[in-house]
Design a protein around this motif. Structure first.
Motif, PDB file in Angstrom:
ATOM      1  N   GLY A  21      85.444  51.418  52.253  1.00 33.76           N
ATOM      2  CA  GLY A  21      84.812  52.716  52.469  1.00 33.76           C
ATOM      3  C   GLY A  21      85.312  53.821  51.571  1.00 33.76           C
ATOM      4  O   GLY A  21      84.794  54.954  51.633  1.00 33.76           O
ATOM      5  N   VAL A  22      86.275  53.521  50.715  1.00 31.59           N
ATOM      6  CA  VAL A  22      86.836  54.554  49.841  1.00 31.59           C
ATOM      7  C   VAL A  22      85.796  55.080  48.858  1.00 31.59           C
ATOM      8  O   VAL A  22      85.735  56.279  48.570  1.00 31.59           O
ATOM      9  N   VAL A  23      84.952  54.187  48.340  1.00 31.21           N
ATOM     10  CA  VAL A  23      83.919  54.596  47.386  1.00 31.21           C
ATOM     11  C   VAL A  23      82.988  55.624  48.018  1.00 31.21           C
ATOM     12  O   VAL A  23      82.653  56.645  47.406  1.00 31.21           O
ATOM     13  N   LEU A  72      74.846  54.999  50.093  1.00 32.58           N
ATOM     14  CA  LEU A  72      74.024  54.121  50.917  1.00 32.58           C
ATOM     15  C   LEU A  72      74.259  52.646  50.592  1.00 32.58           C
ATOM     16  O   LEU A  72      74.383  51.815  51.494  1.00 32.58           O
ATOM     17  N   PHE A  73      74.335  52.308  49.305  1.00 31.24           N
ATOM     18  CA  PHE A  73      74.389  50.906  48.916  1.00 31.24           C
ATOM     19  C   PHE A  73      75.803  50.401  48.601  1.00 31.24           C
ATOM     20  O   PHE A  73      76.083  49.206  48.741  1.00 31.24           O
ATOM     21  N   LEU A  74      76.686  51.290  48.179  1.00 29.15           N
ATOM     22  CA  LEU A  74      78.030  50.855  47.792  1.00 29.15           C
ATOM     23  C   LEU A  74      79.133  51.594  48.535  1.00 29.15           C
ATOM     24  O   LEU A  74      80.314  51.392  48.239  1.00 29.15           O
ATOM     25  N   GLY A  75      78.756  52.448  49.466  1.00 35.55           N
ATOM     26  CA  GLY A  75      79.752  53.249  50.157  1.00 35.55           C
ATOM     27  C   GLY A  75      80.754  52.442  50.959  1.00 35.55           C
ATOM     28  O   GLY A  75      81.864  52.902  51.216  1.00 35.55           O
ATOM     29  N   TRP A  76      80.383  51.229  51.349  1.00 33.66           N
ATOM     30  CA  TRP A  76      81.265  50.390  52.171  1.00 33.66           C
ATOM     31  C   TRP A  76      82.333  49.689  51.345  1.00 33.66           C
ATOM     32  O   TRP A  76      83.293  49.158  51.905  1.00 33.66           O
ATOM     33  N   PHE A 105      73.913  54.055  59.527  1.00 38.88           N
ATOM     34  CA  PHE A 105      74.483  53.773  58.212  1.00 38.88           C
ATOM     35  C   PHE A 105      73.869  54.655  57.122  1.00 38.88           C
ATOM     36  O   PHE A 105      74.546  54.984  56.140  1.00 38.88           O
ATOM     37  N   ALA A 106      72.601  55.037  57.297  1.00 38.65           N
ATOM     38  CA  ALA A 106      71.916  55.798  56.246  1.00 38.65           C
ATOM     39  C   ALA A 106      72.027  57.307  56.431  1.00 38.65           C
ATOM     40  O   ALA A 106      71.740  58.064  55.503  1.00 38.65           O
ATOM     41  N   SER A 107      72.431  57.767  57.615  1.00 40.21           N
ATOM     42  CA  SER A 107      72.422  59.207  57.896  1.00 40.21           C
ATOM     43  C   SER A 107      73.332  59.989  56.961  1.00 40.21           C
ATOM     44  O   SER A 107      73.015  61.114  56.587  1.00 40.21           O
ATOM     45  N   SER A 108      74.465  59.404  56.588  1.00 39.78           N
ATOM     46  CA  SER A 108      75.370  60.121  55.692  1.00 39.78           C
ATOM     47  C   SER A 108      74.727  60.332  54.324  1.00 39.78           C
ATOM     48  O   SER A 108      74.881  61.387  53.704  1.00 39.78           O
ATOM     49  N   ALA A 109      73.988  59.326  53.838  1.00 38.88           N
ATOM     50  CA  ALA A 109      73.309  59.464  52.552  1.00 38.88           C
ATOM     51  C   ALA A 109      72.211  60.514  52.629  1.00 38.88           C
ATOM     52  O   ALA A 109      72.028  61.321  51.703  1.00 38.88           O
ATOM     53  N   ILE A 110      71.475  60.521  53.730  1.00 38.03           N
ATOM     54  CA  ILE A 110      70.418  61.517  53.915  1.00 38.03           C
ATOM     55  C   ILE A 110      71.017  62.912  54.028  1.00 38.03           C
ATOM     56  O   ILE A 110      70.519  63.882  53.449  1.00 38.03           O
ATOM     57  N   TYR A 111      72.104  63.007  54.771  1.00 37.25           N
ATOM     58  CA  TYR A 111      72.814  64.279  54.898  1.00 37.25           C
ATOM     59  C   TYR A 111      73.255  64.798  53.533  1.00 37.25           C
ATOM     60  O   TYR A 111      73.092  65.981  53.213  1.00 37.25           O
ATOM     61  N   LEU A 112      73.797  63.915  52.702  1.00 42.49           N
ATOM     62  CA  LEU A 112      74.259  64.315  51.380  1.00 42.49           C
ATOM     63  C   LEU A 112      73.110  64.811  50.517  1.00 42.49           C
ATOM     64  O   LEU A 112      73.244  65.800  49.783  1.00 42.49           O
ATOM     65  N   ALA A 113      71.972  64.126  50.594  1.00 43.33           N
ATOM     66  CA  ALA A 113      70.816  64.548  49.805  1.00 43.33           C
ATOM     67  C   ALA A 113      70.338  65.925  50.233  1.00 43.33           C
ATOM     68  O   ALA A 113      70.017  66.783  49.397  1.00 43.33           O
ATOM     69  N   ILE A 114      70.284  66.169  51.535  1.00 45.34           N
ATOM     70  CA  ILE A 114      69.835  67.470  52.050  1.00 45.34           C
ATOM     71  C   ILE A 114      70.797  68.569  51.642  1.00 45.34           C
ATOM     72  O   ILE A 114      70.391  69.633  51.157  1.00 45.34           O
ATOM     73  N   VAL A 115      72.083  68.331  51.832  1.00 45.51           N
ATOM     74  CA  VAL A 115      73.094  69.331  51.475  1.00 45.51           C
ATOM     75  C   VAL A 115      73.066  69.604  49.979  1.00 45.51           C
ATOM     76  O   VAL A 115      73.159  70.756  49.533  1.00 45.51           O
ATOM     77  N   ILE A 128      74.303  60.184  44.109  1.00 47.02           N
ATOM     78  CA  ILE A 128      75.418  60.061  45.047  1.00 47.02           C
ATOM     79  C   ILE A 128      74.934  59.506  46.380  1.00 47.02           C
ATOM     80  O   ILE A 128      75.598  58.658  46.999  1.00 47.02           O
ATOM     81  N   ALA A 129      73.771  59.980  46.850  1.00 51.06           N
ATOM     82  CA  ALA A 129      73.229  59.495  48.118  1.00 51.06           C
ATOM     83  C   ALA A 129      72.973  57.989  48.049  1.00 51.06           C
ATOM     84  O   ALA A 129      73.297  57.247  48.991  1.00 51.06           O
TER      85      ALA A 129
END
Length: 216
Positions: free
Chosen positions: A135-137, A127-131, A66-76, A122-123
């Motif tokens: 999932g649109v947010v 992480l906290f509101l993406g669902w 669940f957190a990998s997308s947020a981490i990915y966004l921060a790195i990118v 954004i990350a």
């Protein structure tokens, strides 16, 4: 374009592996921290430490999904404009006249610092509101970050840092579709890292479509 032009491949591997390496390092560092902690907690409640290690490891993997997308966004968000400039330039130079660079060290540092709070925001949002809203947010938020990050190299070559993109990026035709594709891809672990060079190419072409960036 990248798959069909082998001359571009050398500009893909280094930043690709660097991004993937940072992503993997964050994952392994978290795993290294979680396992001993879980083992200690298990011993304190009278359970074998190996049981705590297994449970802690499984929970960490679930959280990572669940957190990998947020981490990915921060790195990118922090590394795109620094790692992918050469690939972006090579792609754009095959289309037409392209400035090599006008971004000095000061502009690049300022651009990175300006992106930092936006990327972190954004990350955290993902992480906290993406669902929310099915999932649109998360998709829209991640896609907007991708829009700014993957077009960054082309804008920086013309002296326009992060704050200048807020006016220019909306002129590009197809930015909405790009946001959706980036947002969906960011939610797919491993796939999001593999698609980095593809989105860099897409962002570069997107940025060039703006009225201003075609004036090289």
């Amino acid at each position: 374009m990248i798959a069909g032009d082998r001359s571009l491949w050398p500009y893909v591997w280094k930043p690709w592996l660097t991004s993937a390496g940072v992503f993997a390092a964050v994952f392994l560092a978290g795993f290294w921290l979680v396992l001993p902690l879980a083992g200690n907690v298990a011993e304190r409640i009278g359970t074998a430490s190996w049981v705590g290690n297994w449970v802690g490891g499984l929970l960490y993997l679930v959280i990572w999904v669940f957190a990998s997308s947020a981490i990915y966004l921060a790195i990118v968000g922090l590394m795109s404009s620094l790692l992918w400039d050469t690939l972006s330039y090579e792609i754009e130079s095959r289309i037409g006249p392209t400035p090599k660079t006008t971004a000095g060290c000061g502009l690049q540092i300022g651009d990175t610092l300006a992106r930092l709070p936006f990327s972190v925001f954004i990350a955290c949002l993902v992480l906290f509101l993406g669902w929310t809203c099915f999932g649109v947010v998360g998709i829209v938020a991640a896609g907007l970050l991708g829009l700014f990050d993957f077009t960054a190299c082309s804008f920086l070559r013309r002296g326009h840092a992060f704050w200048g993109q807020w006016i220019l990026v909306w002129r590009a035709q197809g930015w909405g579709s790009f946001v959706i594709l980036c947002g969906i891809a960011s939610l797919l672990p491993v796939v999001n890292v593999l698609l980095l060079p593809v989105f860099v190419a897409g962002g570069t072409l997107l940025a060039r479509r703006t009225l201003y960036t075609d004036r090289v």
